[in-house]
Design an enzyme around this catalytic site. Structure first.
Site, PDB file in Angstrom:
ATOM      1  N   ARG A   1      45.132  25.169  33.074  1.00 22.18           N
ATOM      2  CA  ARG A   1      45.502  23.831  32.615  1.00 22.18           C
ATOM      3  C   ARG A   1      45.045  23.545  31.199  1.00 22.18           C
ATOM      4  O   ARG A   1      43.975  23.980  30.784  1.00 22.18           O
ATOM      5  CB  ARG A   1      44.869  22.785  33.530  1.00 22.18           C
ATOM      6  CG  ARG A   1      45.542  22.730  34.855  1.00 22.18           C
ATOM      7  CD  ARG A   1      44.626  22.226  35.936  1.00 22.18           C
ATOM      8  NE  ARG A   1      45.088  22.740  37.211  1.00 22.18           N
ATOM      9  CZ  ARG A   1      46.147  22.270  37.841  1.00 22.18           C
ATOM     10  NH1 ARG A   1      46.792  21.261  37.344  1.00 22.18           N
ATOM     11  NH2 ARG A   1      46.533  22.795  38.964  1.00 22.18           N
TER      12      ARG A   1
ATOM     13  N   HIS B   1      42.017  -9.327  55.651  1.00 24.56           N
ATOM     14  CA  HIS B   1      42.339  -7.938  55.291  1.00 24.56           C
ATOM     15  C   HIS B   1      41.976  -6.914  56.363  1.00 24.56           C
ATOM     16  O   HIS B   1      41.930  -5.726  56.088  1.00 24.56           O
ATOM     17  CB  HIS B   1      41.702  -7.524  53.957  1.00 24.56           C
ATOM     18  CG  HIS B   1      41.999  -8.472  52.845  1.00 24.56           C
ATOM     19  ND1 HIS B   1      43.281  -8.799  52.453  1.00 24.56           N
ATOM     20  CD2 HIS B   1      41.181  -9.195  52.042  1.00 24.56           C
ATOM     21  CE1 HIS B   1      43.231  -9.670  51.451  1.00 24.56           C
ATOM     22  NE2 HIS B   1      41.974  -9.930  51.188  1.00 24.56           N
TER      23      HIS B   1
ATOM     24  N   PRO C   1      36.004   4.262  47.623  1.00 20.59           N
ATOM     25  CA  PRO C   1      35.526   5.386  48.423  1.00 20.59           C
ATOM     26  C   PRO C   1      35.861   6.724  47.763  1.00 20.59           C
ATOM     27  O   PRO C   1      37.013   7.026  47.513  1.00 20.59           O
ATOM     28  CB  PRO C   1      36.307   5.237  49.740  1.00 20.59           C
ATOM     29  CG  PRO C   1      36.796   3.841  49.751  1.00 20.59           C
ATOM     30  CD  PRO C   1      36.986   3.462  48.331  1.00 20.59           C
ATOM     31  N   GLU C   2      34.849   7.487  47.483  1.00 16.28           N
ATOM     32  CA  GLU C   2      35.074   8.855  47.031  1.00 16.28           C
ATOM     33  C   GLU C   2      34.697   9.758  48.188  1.00 16.28           C
ATOM     34  O   GLU C   2      34.364   9.284  49.269  1.00 16.28           O
ATOM     35  CB  GLU C   2      34.242   9.140  45.773  1.00 16.28           C
ATOM     36  CG  GLU C   2      34.705   8.280  44.605  1.00 16.28           C
ATOM     37  CD  GLU C   2      34.481   8.948  43.257  1.00 16.28           C
ATOM     38  OE1 GLU C   2      34.371  10.180  43.210  1.00 16.28           O
ATOM     39  OE2 GLU C   2      34.428   8.224  42.248  1.00 16.28           O
TER      40      GLU C   2
ATOM     41  N   ARG D   1      43.103  -4.331  48.971  1.00 15.80           N
ATOM     42  CA  ARG D   1      44.174  -3.969  48.033  1.00 15.80           C
ATOM     43  C   ARG D   1      45.303  -3.167  48.676  1.00 15.80           C
ATOM     44  O   ARG D   1      46.282  -2.845  48.023  1.00 15.80           O
ATOM     45  CB  ARG D   1      43.586  -3.225  46.842  1.00 15.80           C
ATOM     46  CG  ARG D   1      42.719  -4.181  46.063  1.00 15.80           C
ATOM     47  CD  ARG D   1      42.060  -3.570  44.870  1.00 15.80           C
ATOM     48  NE  ARG D   1      40.955  -4.444  44.497  1.00 15.80           N
ATOM     49  CZ  ARG D   1      40.113  -4.212  43.521  1.00 15.80           C
ATOM     50  NH1 ARG D   1      40.227  -3.123  42.808  1.00 15.80           N
ATOM     51  NH2 ARG D   1      39.159  -5.046  43.266  1.00 15.80           N
TER      52      ARG D   1
END
Length: 275
Positions: free
Chosen positions: A154, A91, A2-3, A109
């Site tokens: 950065r 799950h 999922p984004e 997971r």
DNA sequence: AAATGATCCTGAGAGC
DNA sequence: TGCTCTCAGGATCATT
């Protein structure tokens, strides 16, 4: 995995079916997630109405009068609504029984999280998991100038700077590669060497990529209101570069390359994308 | 302070 | 067919 578009789609689906409803019970079948699921959730939440279903980055924020429940889908999590009495699937770790609607979190997971944040502990925005997050991509305050300024600070590769989430949230591994391809920027370019003009292109590419994914989420959204309820953790992404190693670039035909940055796969076109 | 690497976990796919 | 092995990834945390 999922984004942001998937999480936002999930949020909209949840909002339609459970916001305003009273939570009758919470059942935790497996508390071992990214962190242990907050103990005593049922006692905390039983009988309370859900006031709002919000999102910050990839965290879903379920607002109650006395606090907020943070839900993260990790990389294999999904929320789906089920018929009363439907068998638990493998799950299915947490189950919220609202009036007339039951929602379950399934996460093979277990990288996801379900954490309670009481109002007593301060505003949820200052929660340690949320405090360091960058700006929301769809926030009007997210401008090309802001993106450029964040990148200037950065020296890491642009791909990793995007993925980090400290500048702008919601650009996961797939969309980082896709956005950089759309902006024609080589993923290894040091972030602080991206010019204002290219940052502007990248800004537009990020929004465009996320918006398109969000649109394609419509079919998934319908599943939340329909009776079948098969959200599917993945959108059918028509990727330009992601997971297309050695396949021809859709723009120039050059074979797409795969590299590893920060233990994560990156895909790019060596001809279309330049430093 | 920033950057890098380890880590959580299971399912899928490869190789034998 | 079935076993073992490797890999994937979001995001935090520990280490450099």
């Amino acid at each position: 995995m999922p984004e942001l578009p998937e999480v936002e789609t999930t949020r909209r689906g949840l909002d339609m079916i459970i916001t305003g409803k009273r939570l009758l019970a919470v059942h935790v079948h497996e508390a071992r997630m990214r962190w242990p699921v907050t103990p005593g959730l049922n006692l905390i939440l039983q009988g309370k109405p859900l006031l709002a279903c919000e999102r910050r980055g990839k965290y879903l924020l379920l607002r109650f009068e006395h606090g907020t429940l943070l839900v993260h889908l990790g990389m294999s999590g999904s929320l789906r609504h089920v018929q009363a009495g439907e068998f638990l699937r493998k799950h299915d770790h947490v189950e919220w029984c609202f009036e007339g609607v039951t929602v379950r979190l399934n996460d093979p997971r277990r990288f996801g999280a379900v954490l309670w944040h009481a109002n007593d502990a301060g505003p949820v925005a200052s929660h340690p998991l949320l405090a360091g997050l960058g700006i929301e991509p769809f926030d009007a305050a997210f401008t090309p100038q802001m993106l450029h300024a964040g990148l200037q600070a950065r020296s890491v590769a642009i791909k990793q700077a995007l993925l980090g989430g400290q500048i702008v949230v919601g650009v996961g591994n797939i969309y980082a590669s896709e956005s950089l391809f759309a902006a024609r920027i080589h993923p290894r370019t040091p972030a602080n060497r991206v010019s204002p003009a290219r940052a502007k292109r990248l800004h537009a590419a990020i929004l465009d990529t996320l918006e398109k994914a969000l649109e394609s989420g419509g079919s998934t959204l319908r599943n939340y209101t329909g009776t079948q309820g098969e959200p599917g953790a993945y959108f059918d992404i028509h990727a330009a570069v992601y997971d297309r190693e050695n396949q021809p670039c859709r723009s120039c035909g050059t074979p797409i390359r795969k590299i590893v940055q920060g233990q994560r796969a990156t895909f790019y076109c060596p001809k279309c994308q330049r430093y």
